[in-house]
Write a protein that holds these residues in place. Structure first.
Motif, PDB file in Angstrom:
ATOM      1  N   ALA A 158       0.971  -1.319   0.128  1.00  0.00           N
ATOM      2  CA  ALA A 158      -0.086   0.197  -0.053  1.00  0.00           C
ATOM      3  C   ALA A 158       0.853   1.125  -0.055  1.00  0.00           C
ATOM      4  CB  ALA A 158      -1.011  -0.068   1.239  1.00  0.00           C
ATOM      5  N   ALA A 159       0.288   2.093  -0.722  1.00  0.00           N
ATOM      6  CA  ALA A 159       1.087   3.607  -0.779  1.00  0.00           C
ATOM      7  C   ALA A 159       0.061   4.735  -1.071  1.00  0.00           C
ATOM      8  CB  ALA A 159       1.921   3.360  -2.079  1.00  0.00           C
ATOM      9  N   PRO A 160       0.169   5.952  -0.697  1.00  0.00           N
ATOM     10  CA  PRO A 160      -0.336   6.889  -0.884  1.00  0.00           C
ATOM     11  C   PRO A 160      -1.054   7.252  -2.159  1.00  0.00           C
ATOM     12  CG  PRO A 160       1.046   7.778   0.707  1.00  0.00           C
ATOM     13  CD  PRO A 160       1.391   6.302  -0.104  1.00  0.00           C
ATOM     14  N   TRP A 161      -2.443   7.281  -2.396  1.00  0.00           N
ATOM     15  CA  TRP A 161      -2.848   7.304  -3.815  1.00  0.00           C
ATOM     16  C   TRP A 161      -4.133   8.043  -3.684  1.00  0.00           C
ATOM     17  CZ3 TRP A 161      -6.487   5.400  -7.400  1.00  0.00           C
ATOM     18  CH2 TRP A 161      -6.214   5.573  -8.621  1.00  0.00           C
ATOM     19  N   GLY A 162      -4.500   8.853  -4.797  1.00  0.00           N
ATOM     20  CA  GLY A 162      -5.985   9.432  -4.780  1.00  0.00           C
ATOM     21  C   GLY A 162      -5.805  10.990  -4.232  1.00  0.00           C
ATOM     22  N   PRO A 163      -6.978  11.806  -4.194  1.00  0.00           N
ATOM     23  CA  PRO A 163      -7.049  13.134  -3.638  1.00  0.00           C
ATOM     24  C   PRO A 163      -6.388  13.194  -2.112  1.00  0.00           C
ATOM     25  CG  PRO A 163      -9.067  12.379  -4.501  1.00  0.00           C
ATOM     26  CD  PRO A 163      -8.277  11.209  -4.527  1.00  0.00           C
ATOM     27  N   ASP A 164      -6.899  12.211  -1.416  1.00  0.00           N
ATOM     28  CA  ASP A 164      -6.597  12.430  -0.021  1.00  0.00           C
ATOM     29  C   ASP A 164      -5.135  11.675   0.325  1.00  0.00           C
ATOM     30  OD1 ASP A 164      -8.578  14.166   0.400  1.00  0.00           O
ATOM     31  OD2 ASP A 164      -9.806  12.281   0.963  1.00  0.00           O
ATOM     32  N   GLY A 165      -4.590  10.978  -0.548  1.00  0.00           N
ATOM     33  CA  GLY A 165      -3.350   9.970  -0.329  1.00  0.00           C
ATOM     34  C   GLY A 165      -3.668   8.825   0.650  1.00  0.00           C
TER      35      GLY A 165
END
Length: 155
Positions: free
Chosen positions: A137-144
């Motif tokens: 898992a890694a930060p992704w999308g508008p909110d990370g």
């Protein structure tokens, strides 16, 4: 055992499923793209360019899935699946058919890849069972928020 039918998906199917989308899928489409269930379903069906399917159990729509072409030149597609809670009750007959469907989706692509919300444990298990490799898992999308990138390469 439910009578399972698979047929091409329509925009009417998107409207039918939107209000019944499972909570994990609602959270995922919001966290990934800030879209509502109807926006996610209609966009996914449209962008799949005819490669989207509807799964019905005893005549009731339980899921939509497909693959969006990301690059025709490099043959990369983005698979997706959105479902109601009814899919879990009918998972066995769908599981029996889904590996073949993923092989069919993969045929024009050398790589299938997308992201899955780290909170969506059921989808992550299903993706592993289908032979997708799941990245940490890694930060992704508008909110990370934490998402797993997943991929499946053609043999």
């Amino acid at each position: 055992m439910a009578d399972v039918t698979i047929r091409p998906a329509t925009l009417e199917d998107a409207a039918d499923l939107a209000d019944r989308l499972r909570a994990a899928d609602r959270a995922e489409v919001w966290a990934s793209h800030r879209v509502t269930p109807i926006q996610a379903l209609e966009t996914s069906v449209r962008l799949s360019c005819g490669d989207a399917w509807a799964g019905l159990a005893d005549g009731v729509l339980v899921c939509l899935w497909g693959v969006v072409p990301l690059s025709l030149v490099s043959r990369i597609g983005s698979p997706w699946l959105l479902a109601s809670d009814d899919l879990e009750r009918h998972q066995v007959p769908f599981l029996r058919r889904c590996r073949g469907m993923v092989d069919q989706m993969q045929a024009p692509y050398r790589l299938l890849t997308n992201h899955v919300d780290a909170r969506n444990r059921l989808s992550i298990r299903w993706l592993r069972w289908l032979g997708f490799e799941i990245d940490p898992a890694a930060p992704w999308g508008p909110d990370g928020l934490p998402f797993h990138r997943f991929e499946r390469r053609a043999p």
